[in-house]
Each structure stands twice: as structure tokens, then as C-alpha cells.
Write an enzyme that holds these catalytic residues in place. Sequence first.
Site, short mmCIF file in Angstrom:
data_model
loop_
_atom_site.label_atom_id
_atom_site.label_comp_id
_atom_site.label_asym_id
_atom_site.label_seq_id
_atom_site.Cartn_x
_atom_site.Cartn_y
_atom_site.Cartn_z
N GLY A 204 0.84 -1.20 0.00
CA GLY A 204 0.00 0.00 0.00
C GLY A 204 0.87 1.25 0.00
O GLY A 204 1.93 1.26 0.62
N VAL B 231 18.09 8.47 -3.48
CA VAL B 231 18.71 8.92 -4.74
C VAL B 231 19.81 9.94 -4.46
O VAL B 231 20.93 9.82 -4.96
CB VAL B 231 17.63 9.51 -5.69
CG1 VAL B 231 18.27 10.20 -6.88
CG2 VAL B 231 16.69 8.40 -6.15
N ARG C 116 0.77 -4.72 -5.67
CA ARG C 116 0.96 -6.03 -5.06
C ARG C 116 1.30 -6.96 -6.21
O ARG C 116 0.74 -6.83 -7.30
CB ARG C 116 -0.29 -6.47 -4.30
CG ARG C 116 -0.59 -5.48 -3.16
CD ARG C 116 -1.29 -6.11 -1.98
NE ARG C 116 -0.97 -5.39 -0.76
CZ ARG C 116 -1.55 -4.24 -0.36
NH1 ARG C 116 -2.47 -3.69 -1.11
NH2 ARG C 116 -1.21 -3.67 0.77
N ASP D 285 5.77 -5.32 5.94
CA ASP D 285 6.47 -6.58 6.22
C ASP D 285 6.37 -7.58 5.07
O ASP D 285 7.29 -8.37 4.87
CB ASP D 285 6.09 -7.17 7.57
CG ASP D 285 4.63 -7.44 7.72
OD1 ASP D 285 3.86 -7.08 6.80
OD2 ASP D 285 4.25 -8.02 8.75
N GLY D 286 5.28 -7.55 4.30
CA GLY D 286 5.20 -8.42 3.12
C GLY D 286 6.34 -8.10 2.15
O GLY D 286 7.05 -9.00 1.67
N THR E 47 4.28 2.32 5.31
CA THR E 47 2.94 1.77 5.47
C THR E 47 2.25 2.56 6.58
O THR E 47 2.88 2.85 7.60
CB THR E 47 2.95 0.25 5.81
OG1 THR E 47 1.63 -0.14 6.20
CG2 THR E 47 3.89 -0.10 6.94
N ASP F 198 -0.01 1.57 8.53
CA ASP F 198 -0.61 0.73 9.57
C ASP F 198 0.20 0.60 10.86
O ASP F 198 -0.30 0.10 11.85
CB ASP F 198 -0.88 -0.68 9.02
CG ASP F 198 -1.99 -0.65 7.98
OD1 ASP F 198 -2.83 0.26 8.07
OD2 ASP F 198 -2.00 -1.52 7.10
N ASP G 216 2.46 -1.56 11.70
CA ASP G 216 2.39 -2.96 12.14
C ASP G 216 3.66 -3.74 11.82
O ASP G 216 3.63 -4.95 11.65
CB ASP G 216 1.18 -3.64 11.48
CG ASP G 216 1.25 -3.58 9.96
OD1 ASP G 216 2.18 -2.95 9.42
OD2 ASP G 216 0.38 -4.18 9.30
N ARG H 236 -6.96 -2.87 9.74
CA ARG H 236 -7.68 -4.15 9.70
C ARG H 236 -7.31 -5.02 10.89
O ARG H 236 -8.13 -5.69 11.47
CB ARG H 236 -7.38 -4.89 8.39
CG ARG H 236 -8.56 -4.86 7.45
CD ARG H 236 -8.17 -5.34 6.09
NE ARG H 236 -7.11 -4.53 5.54
CZ ARG H 236 -6.31 -4.88 4.55
NH1 ARG H 236 -6.45 -6.03 3.97
NH2 ARG H 236 -5.38 -4.07 4.11
N ALA I 23 -11.93 12.12 21.38
CA ALA I 23 -13.14 11.33 21.08
C ALA I 23 -13.83 10.86 22.35
O ALA I 23 -13.19 10.70 23.40
CB ALA I 23 -12.77 10.13 20.21
N LYS J 241 -24.19 16.61 27.37
CA LYS J 241 -23.10 16.77 26.40
C LYS J 241 -23.66 16.62 25.00
O LYS J 241 -24.53 15.78 24.76
CB LYS J 241 -22.04 15.69 26.68
CG LYS J 241 -20.77 15.90 25.89
CD LYS J 241 -19.73 14.85 26.22
CE LYS J 241 -18.60 15.00 25.23
NZ LYS J 241 -17.80 13.82 25.08
N ILE K 45 -8.93 8.14 2.04
CA ILE K 45 -8.52 9.52 2.31
C ILE K 45 -7.29 9.55 3.21
O ILE K 45 -6.43 10.41 3.10
CB ILE K 45 -9.70 10.28 2.98
CG1 ILE K 45 -10.77 10.56 1.93
CG2 ILE K 45 -9.24 11.56 3.65
CD1 ILE K 45 -12.04 11.11 2.49
N ARG L 266 -4.77 7.57 3.23
CA ARG L 266 -3.51 7.09 2.64
C ARG L 266 -2.69 8.19 2.00
O ARG L 266 -1.47 8.14 2.00
CB ARG L 266 -3.82 6.07 1.55
CG ARG L 266 -3.82 4.68 2.04
CD ARG L 266 -3.71 3.76 0.85
NE ARG L 266 -4.07 2.43 1.23
CZ ARG L 266 -3.31 1.65 1.98
NH1 ARG L 266 -2.14 2.07 2.42
NH2 ARG L 266 -3.71 0.46 2.31
#
Length: 323
Positions: free
Chosen positions: A11, A24, A72, A103-104, A126, A128, A130, A172, A187, A214, A253, A255
Site C-alpha cells: 500500500g 537517490v 501487489r 512486512d510483506g 505503510t 498501519d 504494524d 484491519r 473522542a 453533552k 482519504i 492514505r
Amino acid sequence: MKRLGILTSGGDAPGMNAAIRAVVRTAIGRGISVAGYVDGFSGYVAGQFSELDDRAVGNIIQRGGTIIGTSRCPEFLDPLVRTAAANRMRADGVDGLVVVGGDGSFRGALALQDECGVPVAGVTGTIDNDVFGTDETIGFDTAVNTALLAIDQVRDTSESTGMMFFVEVMGRTSGAIALHTAVAGGAAGVVVPEAHDEITVLIEQLRHSIERGKRSHIVVVAEGDEAGGAFGVGERVGKALDHPYRVVVLGHIQRGGRPTMRDRIVASEAGAMAVHALLAGRSGVMIGRQGGKSVEVPLTEVVSRQHPPPDLALLALARQLSG
Ligand code: ADP
């Protein structure tokens, strides 16, 4: 080493361009040319690259995405395909490869090194967060800031109308983006795959806040939560409280967009360090962040271990401060 290859894979993530620029410019400063493989391992397999000279990476540090494309590439799981690609790379005069991804992508890089003797170095890219061996991946900070901007905007409507909002963020398998966004966005609640009792607690907490008058109620939901994302959580909570609600799914959005200062600096440092590692003969390393410093981490560790789950103290903090 006379010529390096670079590719971005998996991704896309904001900060990938800053990493490309750093690789570079560091390489060129040492008299080494750089081939930018198009669309990740797909371009690597097909021998498709563009020449990345000093000018090719001008005016890209502030741009999200990746100028050389990403994809991918399931074919790359085949060892025969990897061997053919490595031979092709050598025939094109490329001596080593920087892989920017998750990691992939690092599994692919390590396989190239172990099976075909290609010197490789990894730079995280990435959103994520992770990847084992790094406190944060390049792109994560920008993604959280993007989600935060959306939450600030949704809050205006929540405050004005009294409606509850369930905002779904990416993640995910990891609630890292959700937890950071929830605390920083003030939040009312957060729902993540790593915790399991949150909905009952959330309902009681929201009931209490509504009773106290509230008006703005934002709940951040990680897409991978078992309760079925923001739609599932919204339905359950809305029904239990008989209170109007809306769902906002941020999706892709998160990413894109201009990388934050932090992602640009970390990517610049990582890109430069990846080239230094390869030139010093240290193959099979990923440049990660540990304790606020960029460090080399063996790729064997990165791909064999799980990134620890996000700090659930953030969940408690979000609850404690939700008002
Ligand atoms: P990420 O790098 O963001 O984790 P993926 O898991 O989709 O993204 O991996 C990106 C690409 O890396 C895959 O499409 C494939 O080409 C390559 N890759 C992933 N896992 C492996 C593996 N075990 N062996 C070789 N290549 C792999």
C-alpha cells in the site's frame, strides 16, 4: 557498488517520496546511479525502471503517494520468478536494492537476498504501524493527522446537532491509528480489534454523557473491529441509546496527502541510512525507529516477529478524558 535499484511496494504511504529522494541523493553523492523500478516488484520482475537522477527527485518531498508507483505482485511469491528477476537486475548493472514497504515487501526482499544473493535494505512505508522492529512506520503520523482533521470537522456538526458520529479509520488488524486519533481528537470513545469489552462500556459512557447534556459525541472505530466497523458499532449503540447517529468512513482519504514534518524527516533519515548500510556491506537490514532514533534492524527479525499491539493505555486515557 555502482548502481542501486529502489522500489516501493504494498500500500502507498505518505513519506515514500521523501525516502526515494533521500536514497537517490545519498547514492548520487557517492557517485552511484539509481534505477527506480516501476510499480514495486511487478516492475522489478519485468525489468522496468526509470532513471532517477538528481532532478527526477526534485519537488517530491512534499507529495504523498510514490512517484515510481506501487503494487501487489503475487508472482513474486514464486522462487523461480525471483531468481529470473535477480538475474535480470544484474544484467541491467544493478548491484543492490532498497525496498520501501511493509512486512510483506520485506519478506520479498529477504527472499531475494537469501536465495539470489542480492544485497537488500528496507525502509518502512505503510500507514498501519504494524512492522516489527520500529516504533513507527513512515506514513503513520500523516495518516493519524489526516484522520484528526476529519474528526475536528465532524465534531462541528456533532456539536451543532447533538448527533453521535461513528468515524471509521483504517486498521484491519491493528487499532494503532484509531487509538492515536481518538486520544488526539478528544473522542468520546474508541473501538479497536485488540480490546473486546468496549461496546458495553461505550454505551454506558455515552448514556451518561447524553444525560449530562453533552452534545458532541465522536466515536473512533478501527475498520477491523470484530463488531463490524463503524456501521456495526453505530447500529448497536444507536439502538441501545435510541439516539440519532451518523457514520463516516474515511477509507483511502487517510492514505494520501502531504506527509507531516515527522514522516518527512524519518523518511529522509531512513533513505540515507539504507544507502549507507548497503555501501558498508550490511545487507538484510531495515531502518526502523527505536526510542526516537533511526536504527538498523535485521530483516530476519522483522519478518519473523509480530509488532507488539498498540499501547492500550491510550484506550484508558481516551475514556478517562472523554468528559
Ligand atoms: P506490505 O509490504 O505493505 O506488507 P503486502 O503484504 O501486500 O504489502 O506485500 C507486498 C508485496 O511483497 C506482495 O505483493 C509480494 O510481491 C511481496 N511479498 C509479500 N510476501 C512475500 C513473501 N512471503 N515472499 C516473497 N514476496 C512477498
